[in-house]
Design a protein around this motif. Structure first.
Motif, PDB file in Angstrom:
ATOM      1  N   SER A   1       0.812  -1.223   0.000  1.00 25.81           N
ATOM      2  CA  SER A   1       0.000   0.000   0.000  1.00 25.81           C
ATOM      3  C   SER A   1       0.844   1.271   0.000  1.00 25.81           C
ATOM      4  CB  SER A   1      -0.936   0.022   1.219  1.00 25.81           C
ATOM      5  OG  SER A   1      -1.847  -1.043   1.164  1.00 25.81           O
ATOM      6  N   ILE A   2       2.060   1.188   0.498  1.00 25.26           N
ATOM      7  CA  ILE A   2       2.895   2.385   0.558  1.00 25.26           C
ATOM      8  C   ILE A   2       3.476   2.712  -0.813  1.00 25.26           C
ATOM      9  CG2 ILE A   2       5.013   3.376   1.554  1.00 25.26           C
ATOM     10  CD1 ILE A   2       4.395   1.762   4.099  1.00 25.26           C
TER      11      ILE A   2
ATOM     12  N   LYS B   1       7.066   2.665  10.787  1.00 27.96           N
ATOM     13  CA  LYS B   1       7.791   3.780  10.154  1.00 27.96           C
ATOM     14  C   LYS B   1       7.919   3.533   8.653  1.00 27.96           C
ATOM     15  CE  LYS B   1       8.788   5.599  14.233  1.00 27.96           C
ATOM     16  NZ  LYS B   1       8.149   4.605  15.107  1.00 27.96           N
ATOM     17  N   ILE B   2       7.602   4.551   7.857  1.00 33.63           N
ATOM     18  CA  ILE B   2       7.725   4.419   6.408  1.00 33.63           C
ATOM     19  C   ILE B   2       8.961   5.159   5.924  1.00 33.63           C
ATOM     20  CG2 ILE B   2       5.217   4.211   6.207  1.00 33.63           C
ATOM     21  CD1 ILE B   2       5.184   6.998   5.013  1.00 33.63           C
TER      22      ILE B   2
ATOM     23  N   ALA C   1       7.975  10.497   3.510  1.00 31.09           N
ATOM     24  CA  ALA C   1       7.616  11.487   4.527  1.00 31.09           C
ATOM     25  C   ALA C   1       8.000  12.892   4.066  1.00 31.09           C
ATOM     26  CB  ALA C   1       8.295  11.151   5.845  1.00 31.09           C
ATOM     27  N   HIS C   2       9.151  12.985   3.392  1.00 33.24           N
ATOM     28  CA  HIS C   2       9.639  14.291   2.923  1.00 33.24           C
ATOM     29  C   HIS C   2       8.648  14.922   1.935  1.00 33.24           C
ATOM     30  CE1 HIS C   2      12.540  17.395   1.954  1.00 33.24           C
ATOM     31  NE2 HIS C   2      12.380  17.134   0.667  1.00 33.24           N
ATOM     32  N   TYR C   3       7.964  14.099   1.168  1.00 33.44           N
ATOM     33  CA  TYR C   3       6.962  14.588   0.208  1.00 33.44           C
ATOM     34  C   TYR C   3       5.864  15.361   0.925  1.00 33.44           C
ATOM     35  CZ  TYR C   3       2.891  14.355  -2.903  1.00 33.44           C
ATOM     36  OH  TYR C   3       1.777  14.676  -3.643  1.00 33.44           O
ATOM     37  N   PHE C   4       5.568  14.945   2.161  1.00 36.50           N
ATOM     38  CA  PHE C   4       4.525  15.616   2.935  1.00 36.50           C
ATOM     39  C   PHE C   4       5.103  16.664   3.890  1.00 36.50           C
ATOM     40  CE2 PHE C   4       2.615  11.555   1.731  1.00 36.50           C
ATOM     41  CZ  PHE C   4       1.378  11.965   1.269  1.00 36.50           C
ATOM     42  N   GLY C   5       6.373  17.005   3.707  1.00 33.28           N
ATOM     43  CA  GLY C   5       6.998  18.030   4.529  1.00 33.28           C
ATOM     44  C   GLY C   5       7.335  17.565   5.923  1.00 33.28           C
TER      45      GLY C   5
ATOM     46  N   THR D   1       4.571   7.738  10.127  1.00 34.39           N
ATOM     47  CA  THR D   1       4.085   6.381  10.369  1.00 34.39           C
ATOM     48  C   THR D   1       3.022   6.036   9.327  1.00 34.39           C
ATOM     49  OG1 THR D   1       2.313   7.092  11.851  1.00 34.39           O
ATOM     50  CG2 THR D   1       4.468   6.655  12.848  1.00 34.39           C
ATOM     51  N   ALA D   2       2.677   4.746   9.283  1.00 35.25           N
ATOM     52  CA  ALA D   2       1.630   4.311   8.355  1.00 35.25           C
ATOM     53  C   ALA D   2       0.305   4.996   8.667  1.00 35.25           C
ATOM     54  CB  ALA D   2       1.474   2.792   8.435  1.00 35.25           C
ATOM     55  N   GLU D   3       0.055   5.290   9.946  1.00 30.54           N
ATOM     56  CA  GLU D   3      -1.199   5.952  10.330  1.00 30.54           C
ATOM     57  C   GLU D   3      -1.297   7.345   9.719  1.00 30.54           C
ATOM     58  OE1 GLU D   3      -1.842   4.963  14.855  1.00 30.54           O
ATOM     59  OE2 GLU D   3       0.268   4.787  14.348  1.00 30.54           O
ATOM     60  N   THR D   4      -0.241   8.156   9.902  1.00 27.74           N
ATOM     61  CA  THR D   4      -0.281   9.516   9.358  1.00 27.74           C
ATOM     62  C   THR D   4      -0.234   9.498   7.833  1.00 27.74           C
ATOM     63  OG1 THR D   4       2.124   9.660   9.694  1.00 27.74           O
ATOM     64  CG2 THR D   4       0.726  10.596  11.402  1.00 27.74           C
TER      65      THR D   4
END
Length: 816
Positions: free
Chosen positions: A210-211, A232-233, A238-242, A247-250
Motif C-alpha cells: 500500500s505504501i 515507520k515508512i 515522509a519528505h513529500y509531505f513536509g 508512520t503508516a497511520e499519518t
C-alpha cells in the motif's frame, strides 16, 4: 464475534465444535500459522470439488487436490499459496483429514456453512493470538467503522493495509471495493473468506504494497484502513509531505485526503497517541482542525484488538470543510462489554442506535474548534466530556516546589521516589522513608528539602502523599510533582487537601484530562486547572479530624506488627549452611571453566574449531558458545536460589520489587531455548506498550515460574523432538494489566485433570516423569505475586490444548 443468532442453535454449536476439534489432526504436523489450510480444504469439500467418492487414495492426494481445483476459477488464484502447505503434510495424515471432512452432518453444514466458516476463522485467530490478530479486525469494530462512514450505496472504496478484508465483508453489492494486502498468505485466507461470504466476484483484492503502490486516482468515495500502529515508512515519502518521519497511520490520513473526491471521506483506526502526541503529530492535528477536515473522532478503550493492548480511536475525515466549525466526539467506553479481564467487545448495534437517536448525550458531544484551539489541539476525547465542577482551581491554592536538579556532574546516592512509593490510602498517606532503599540517582532527579505533598502525574489517581522533611532529602523524577499550600486568598489545611485530591469529583477531572496510551499522563497545566471544593478552614479541620485519629492508630498497629515479625524470624538450618558452603567451590569452578571455554571458542576461528562448532550445531541444532553460556547462566541462577533457600524455596526470602516490563521482555527473550523438546516462540509486547510500565514481582522467582512451566512441557507434553512441537509465550499489555499467556501444542493433560490437581503438592499427571513439585511451586509463586486467580486452561482448544494465563497489575515506572 458475529452478532447473529445462528450461534444459539445447539446443532450449529455441535457441528462447529466437531469441525474445530478435527483441526487437531494438523497439530505437530504444520506450524500453527499454517493451520488455516484446513479451512481451505473444508471450503473445497463444501463446494463439492473435493469429494470422497472421487478420491484415489492410492495416488498422491496433493496432486488430486491440485488437479481438482486448478480449473476452478475462484480457487485457482489462491492455489499457489496452499499447495506448498499441502505438500508438507504427510500423505497418511492428509488422508485422515480428507476422511474427517466426510464425517460431519452435511445437512447442518450446508444450511449454516458460511457462518460456521467465519466463526472458525475467528476461533483460529483467537487461538493463535498475535500470529493473526494483526490482520483480523473484530467483526463488530469493522462493521461500526463502515456504518459511521455513511458512504453512498454506489461508493468506490479503497482499503490500504487490508489484512483479511474485514471492511469488505460489510459492503453491499453495488459498492466497488479495492483492497491491498502485502502478505500473500493473509491475502489468500482473505480471498477464501470473501468467497464464503459470496463477495469475491465484486471486489478487487490484491497482493500489493500500500505504501509503494497506492493508486493514482483522487476519486474514491471512501478510504478505509486499519494501518499497522507506529510502522515507520521511508523518509523520502515522509519528505513529500513536509515531514522528517512518518508512520503508516499519518500516511493513510495525509495520502487518503489527497485521494478522495470532494464529498469523500477517510475512515482510519489509529492509536490514541495520534490525538495528543507533540511535535509533527501536533502540527498535523492543528492543520486538520483549522482546515475543518476532521468530522468525527470515536474513542475506544484498550484491549479491543487482539494484537495490542493500547487504546485506539476511529477518525473520520472529509475533504469538504466543516462549515459548523465543530468536531463530533464520541466516547464509546460505555458501549463496551467486558468479558473477564482480557476480552472486550463493542456493542455495535446499541451504539449505532444511540448515535441515530442523539446528537448530544453523555457519549456524544459537538466540540467547537475554538475550544480545541484553547486546549492546544489536544484531541483526547475524554477531556471534552468533563463536567463543569464549581470549585477553586488548584493553581489558586498550591504552588510547585521546583527543587534542585542533580545533573550529570557527579554520581549521587539517595532515596529516589517513584509513583509506586506513593500512597493511595485515605488513612495512611505519609511517605515512609524506611520503606525506600538508597540507589544511584538519575541525572534528571530533583532534590526536595521541604515539607510537601507529592503528586503522581502518571497514574489513574494522583496518589497524594505527605512528605515531612526531617533533615533527610528525597529525590523525584519527571513523573512526580512536589507541591505546597500557598494562597493569598484561601486558608487550606494540607490534610484536607490530600483528602480532597482523592475525592470522586477530582478523580473525574483527572480521568478526563489524562492522555491515554502506553503511559497515562497528566500535564502540569491540566493538574493546576483541576478544581476542588474548599469550605471554611473550620469545616476542613472537622472533616479530617477523624482521618488523623485513624492515621495515628494505623501507625501504632504497623509498629506492633513490625516488632512481632522481627521477633519471629526463622533460624537458618546449620545443615543447609554447611551444604551451601560445600557446594561453593564446585560452583565457582564450573563458572570459571565455562567463562574460559566461552573466551576460548569465541576467540578461536581456526578451521578445526570452526569444524567443531559446525558439527555441534549439526548434531544438536544449537550454537556451542550459546549453550556454554547457558550453563553459566544456570549456575548463577542456582547460586541465587541457594543464597535465599535455607529452608527450601521460602518465598518470603525473595523480596518483591518493581520490575519494568522492559526487564520482563528481556528475560523472556533470553529464556533457555536449548535442551528442550520444542521450539520456543516469544510474541513480545511492543516498546510502546511496555514503556513506563512495571509489575511487582521478583525476577528470580519469575524465572523459576517460567522454567517450571517449560520443564513441565518438555517432560509431559512433548515425548520427542518433532520440529512442529511449539511452545508460545505471548506478552500483552493493557492500561491496567500485563497478561502473560504460555501455550503449547503438545500432548493434552488427562481429561479429569485441572488446576487444583496440577497445583497440589506431590501430585503429577505422570508419576514416572516428575514429583509434582513443579505445579505446586508455580501456584505458590503466582499467589505470592498476588495472582491467585491465574488460569490453567486444559483441552478447550484443539491447536493449543494446554494454556497458562497470568495477569499482573500494572505499576507506572517512568524512570527505568
Amino acid at each position: 464475534m458475529k452478532e447473529d443468532n445462528y450461534r444459539d442453535s445447539a446443532e450449529v454449536k455441535m457441528i462447529t465444535n466437531q469441525v474445530w476439534k478435527s483441526m487437531s489432526l494438523l497439530r505437530g504436523i504444520l506450524p500453527v500459522e499454517h493451520h488455516h489450510v484446513y479451512l481451505f480444504l473444508l471450503s473445497a469439500y463444501y463446494d463439492g470439488i473435493i469429494k470422497n467418492v472421487h478420491i484415489d487414495f492410492s495416488n498422491s492426494l496433493c496432486n488430486y487436490i491440485f488437479s481438482s481445483l486448478e480449473s476452478e476459477q475462484k480457487y485457482s488464484e489462491i492455489l499457489n499459496v496452499y499447495i506448498p502447505i499441502l505438500k508438507s503434510i504427510p500423505e497418511e495424515r492428509l488422508n485422515e483429514v480428507l476422511h474427517q471432512l466426510t464425517m460431519f452432518n452435511n445437512e447442518i453444514l450446508d444450511r449454516y456453512f458460511d457462518e460456521i466458516f467465519d466463526d472458525l476463522l475467528f476461533r483460529l485467530a483467537d487461538n493463535q493470538g498475535k500470529y493473526s490478530g494483526e490482520f483480523l479486525l473484530p467483526n463488530e469494530i469493522s462493521k461500526f467503522v463502515v456504518e459511521i462512514a455513511d458512504m453512498p450505496n454506489w461508493a468506490s472504496v479503497f482499503n490500504p493495509f487490508a489484512g483479511l478484508a474485514s471492511f469488505a465483508t460489510h459492503l453491499n453489492k453495488n459498492q466497488n471495493y479495492y483492497g491491498q494486502e502485502i502478505v500473500s498468505s493473509t491475502w489468500a485466507l482473505g480471498m477464501l473468506r470473501l468467497m464464503r461470504l459470496h463477495k469475491h466476484t465484486q471486489i478487487n483484492y490484491r497482493v500489493e504494497d500500500s505504501i509503494h503502490n497506492w493508486p493514482g486516482t483522487n476519486n474514491f468515495d471512501l478510504i478505509i484502513s486499519n494501518p499497522p500502529f507506529n510502522y515507520k515508512i521511508d523518509p523520502y515519502i515522509a519528505h513529500y509531505f513536509g515531514r522528517k518521519k512518518m508512520t503508516a497511520e499519518t500516511y493513510v490520513i495525509c495520502k487518503g485526503l489527497e485521494s478522495i473526491n470532494f464529498d469523500g471521506k477517510v475512515a482510519c483506526i489509529v492509536s490514541q497517541g495520534m490525538l495528543f502526541r507533540g511535535s509533527d503529530d501536533q502540527r498535523l492535528r492543528e492543520s486538520l482542525v483549522e482546515q475543518g477536515l476532521i468530522e468525527t473522532i470515536v474513542s475506544l478503550p484498550s484491549g479491543m484488538l487482539k494484537h495490542t493492548g493500547i487504546p485506539i480511536c476511529i477518525m473520520i475525515l472529509t475533504r469538504k470543510k466543516n462549515i459548523n466549525r465543530t468536531i463530533k466526539m464520541i466516547d464509546a467506553s460505555s458501549f463496551v462489554e467486558s468479558k473477564g479481564k482480557r476480552e472486550k467487545r463493542l456493542e455495535t448495534n446499541r451504539l449505532l442506535e444511540h448515535l441515530y437517536k442523539f446528537s448530544r448525550s453523555k457519549a456524544v458531544v459537538e466540540v467547537p474548534i475554538e475550544q480545541i484551539r484553547k486546549n492546544n489541539y489536544n484531541l483526547n476525547v475524554q477531556r471534552y466530556f468533563v463536567e463543569d465542577f464549581r470549585g477553586v482551581p488548584l493553581i489558586k491554592v498550591v504552588k510547585r516546589i521546583s527543587g534542585k536538579r542533580v545533573g550529570k556532574e557527579k554520581t549521587l546516592i539517595g532515596k529516589f521516589i517513584r509513583t509506586s512509593n506513593l500512597k493511595d490510602n485515605d488513612v495512611s498517606y505519609q511517605l515512609d522513608l524506611n520503606e525506600i532503599k538508597e540507589r544511584e540517582l538519575p541525572s534528571h532527579s530533583i532534590k526536595i528539602e521541604n515539607d510537601c505533598i507529592l503528586i503522581s502525574t502518571r497514574w489513574k489517581s494522583l496518589k497524594p502523599t505527605l512528605f515531612e522533611y526531617k533533615g533527610e532529602p528525597i529525590y523525584i523524577g519527571i513523573d512526580l510533582l512536589a507541591i505546597r499550600v500557598y494562597s493569598e486568598n484561601f486558608e487550606v489545611n494540607p490534610h484536607y487537601l490530600i483528602s480532597e485530591l482523592r475525592s470522586p469529583n477530582v478523580l473525574k477531572q483527572v480521568s478526563a484530562f489524562q492522555n491515554p496510551g502506553a503511559i497515562t499522563s497528566l500535564n502540569r497545566a491540566d493538574f493546576f486547572a483541576i478544581k476542588i471544593a474548599l469550605p471554611s478552614i473550620e469545616e476542613q479541620k472537622a472533616k479530617v479530624q477523624g482521618i488523623l485519629e485513624l492515621s495515628e492508630k494505623f501507625k501504632i498497629l504497623q509498629q506492633e506488627r513490625n516488632a512481632l515479625a522481627h521477633g519471629k524470624q526463622v533460624k537458618s538450618f546449620d545443615e543447609f549452611a554447611s551444604l551451601k558452603h560445600s557446594l561453593g567451590a564446585p560452583r565457582q569452578n564450573i563458572l570459571s571453566n565455562t567463562k574460559s571455554l566461552i573466551r576460548f571458542f569465541e576467540n578461536n576461528n581456526s578451521e578445526a574449531f570452526l569444524e567443531v562448532k559446525k558439527n555441534y550445531r549439526s548434531m544438536y541444532g544449537n550454537n556451542l558458545t550459546e549453550d556454554i553460556g547457558q550453563i553459566k547462566n544456570d549456575i548463577n541462577h542456582i547460586s541465587s536460589i541457594l543464597e535465599k533457600g535455607e529452608q527450601g524455596l521460602v518465598l518470603s526470602n525473595f523480596e518483591l520489587n518493581v520490575i519494568s516490563l522492559k526487564e520482563i521482555n528481556s528475560l523472556l527473550m533470553n529464556l533457555n531455548k536449548s535442551s528442550q523438546n520444542f521450539t520456543l516462540h516469544y510474541d513480545k509486547a511492543s516498546p510502546e506498550e511496555t514503556k513506563g510500565k512495571a509489575i511487582k514481582a521478583n525476577l528470580t522467582l519469575f524465572e523459576i515460574l517460567l522454567n517450571n512451566i517449560l520443564t513441565n512441557a518438555s517432560k509431559y507434553a512433548f515425548e520427542d523432538g518433532n520440529v512442529m512441537n511449539l511452545l508460545v509465550i505471548e506478552l500483552k499489555v493493557t492500561e491496567d494489566l500485563m497478561i502473560l499467556e504460555i501455550r503449547n501444542n503438545g500432548k493434552p493433560f488427562p481429561r479429569n485433570y485441572d488446576k487444583g490437581k496440577f497445583s497440589a503438592k506431590y501430585t503429577t499427571a505422570n508419576p514416572s516423569k516428575g514429583t509434582g513439585l513443579g505445579g505446586y511451586d508455580i501456584n505458590r509463586i503466582a499467589s505470592y505475586f498476588d495472582n491467585e486467580e491465574w488460569e490453567l486452561i486444559l483441552n478447550s482448544e484443539e491447536v493449543f490444548p494446554v494454556i497458562f494465563k497470568f495477569s499482573f497489575p500494572i505499576i507506572p515506572m517512568i524512570n527505568e
